[in-house]
Enzyme design. Sequence first.
Site, PDB file in Angstrom:
ATOM      1  N   CYS A   1      -3.784  10.438   0.868  1.00 50.32           N
ATOM      2  CA  CYS A   1      -2.838   9.391   0.719  1.00 50.32           C
ATOM      3  C   CYS A   1      -1.225   9.706   0.229  1.00 50.32           C
ATOM      4  CB  CYS A   1      -3.348   8.164  -0.017  1.00 50.32           C
ATOM      5  SG  CYS A   1      -4.632   7.369   0.246  1.00 50.32           S
TER       6      CYS A   1
ATOM      7  N   LYS B   1       0.975  -1.418  -0.049  1.00 54.21           N
ATOM      8  CA  LYS B   1      -0.029   0.062   0.177  1.00 54.21           C
ATOM      9  C   LYS B   1       0.921   1.346   0.109  1.00 54.21           C
ATOM     10  CE  LYS B   1      -3.188   3.086   0.914  1.00 54.21           C
ATOM     11  NZ  LYS B   1      -4.332   3.459  -0.337  1.00 54.21           N
TER      12      LYS B   1
END
Length: 426
Positions: free
Chosen positions: A268, A214
Site C-alpha cells: 500500500c 484510502k
Amino acid sequence: MPAAIQTVSVVGLGYVGLPTAATFAARGLDVIGVDIDRDTVARINSGRPHIVEPDLDMMLSAAVNSGRLRAVLKPEPADAFIVAVPTPITGDHKADVSAIEAALRSIAPVLKRGDLIVIESTSPVGTTERSAAQLRKLRPELSLPDTHPEQSDVLLAYCPERILPGQTLRELIDNARIIGGLDQRSAGRARELYSCFATGAMKTTTARVAELSKLVENAFRDVNVAFANELSLVCDALGVDVWSVIRLANLHPRVNILSPGPGVGGHCIPVDPWFIHQALPDQTPLIRAAREVNDRKPQFVADRIVKLAKRFRQPVIGLLGLSYKPNVGDLRESPALEIACKVASRRVGKVLAVEPHLSELPPPLANYPGVQLTDLATAVQRADIVGVLVAHNKFRTLDRGAVASKIVVDTVGLLAGSDDAAWRAA
C-alpha cells in the site's frame, strides 16, 4: 425491499480477496471465489490457502468443507461481486488498473438486474465512474448509477480494504469501513452486504471521496515516515543518535515523530501516494518528495553497510530480517530484501541472512553467491557487521553483549537507548 444477498462472488483471491471470501462464507453466504491462476483455484478448492495469514487455514478449510466456498477460473452469476485484484504502479509511477478492467470484463457477461458490484482494490480517483462507463459499453441494456441514479439496474460502489497483514481476519470485522457509492442506493446496498460480518463503524459517502480517503491514509503515513527517515540521514551526518533525538523531541505535547526505518514496504504505502501525484503532479510536490526520500533509504543503508564492510579483509555481514514489516514473512516491496540484494550484489563479503518466517532464501537473494539463510545466534556470532533491518519480536531477545564487539547498523531502533544505538558513527 430488494431480496437479501445470498451469493457473493469475490474476484481476486489474494491477500485481501481470500480472507474476505472465507469471512463471508463463515457468515453463511454462498461464496464463489474467482482467480485466473489455476494452482490457486486448485489449492483453495482443497481447503488450503496459498497465502500465510493466522487462522486463515482453519477458516478456509471449514468454508470449503461446508460447501459455502468454492473457487473457479471464470465468474458465475451471483447477487454481489467484490473486485479485489492488484493495482500496482508502472515503472514510471503510473497506476496500473488493467486488472480491475479485466475483472469487470469477466463479470459483465453474467451480470443481471439487481446485482451489486463493489470495488475494493485501491484505485485512482474516478476509477468507479470509469468502471461504470466500461460496463455500460459491455452491457448496454443494463443501466448504471452514474446515468440512472437511484434507479439503475446494476449498483456500483467503492469500499477500500483497510487491513493489516498478520491481523487480517480480525481487522476485516473490527475496522471502520468507508463505503462510497455512485449513488445512495448503491452505498446502502453495499453497507447491507458488509453488515453481515463487519462490526466497525460504516460511513457512506460518494465513490470519489472513498477513493481519495484510502489514498490519503497511506500518503499521510508515507509523508510522516519520510520525515523520520530524512531525520535519520541528518543525524547520521552529524554523528547524533536519531532515536535519542526523536525520543526527546516527542516530549513536546504537540510533536509525534514516527520511527525511521530502512525504507517503506508492503502493498500500500509505497504505491498509493503515486496515484494522487499522478492525477495532480503540480499540486503534490510534498507527496512526491516523501516517496523519493523513502525510496532512497534502502540504497543509503546498503551503501553504509558496504562501506563498513571494506574495513575487513573477509567480512561477514549478518542481516536481520528480510520481510517488509515485523512478525510476518511477507516480502512485497520489502526494503529489507532490497538492502540485502544490494549488499549481496556488491560482493564485499559473506552475507548471513536471518528471517525466522522463511524456510529458504527468496529467489531475488538466492541468486547471489555467498548468501546463506541462517538463525539469529549463528549470524550474530559469526558476523563482523550486524544490520538490523526488521524489528521482529524474535530479535528482541538479542543479547546486547553479543553485539558489543560488532559494528551495528540498526535501522529500526532495536537497540535504541544502548551504547550501540542506531546510526552511531562507527
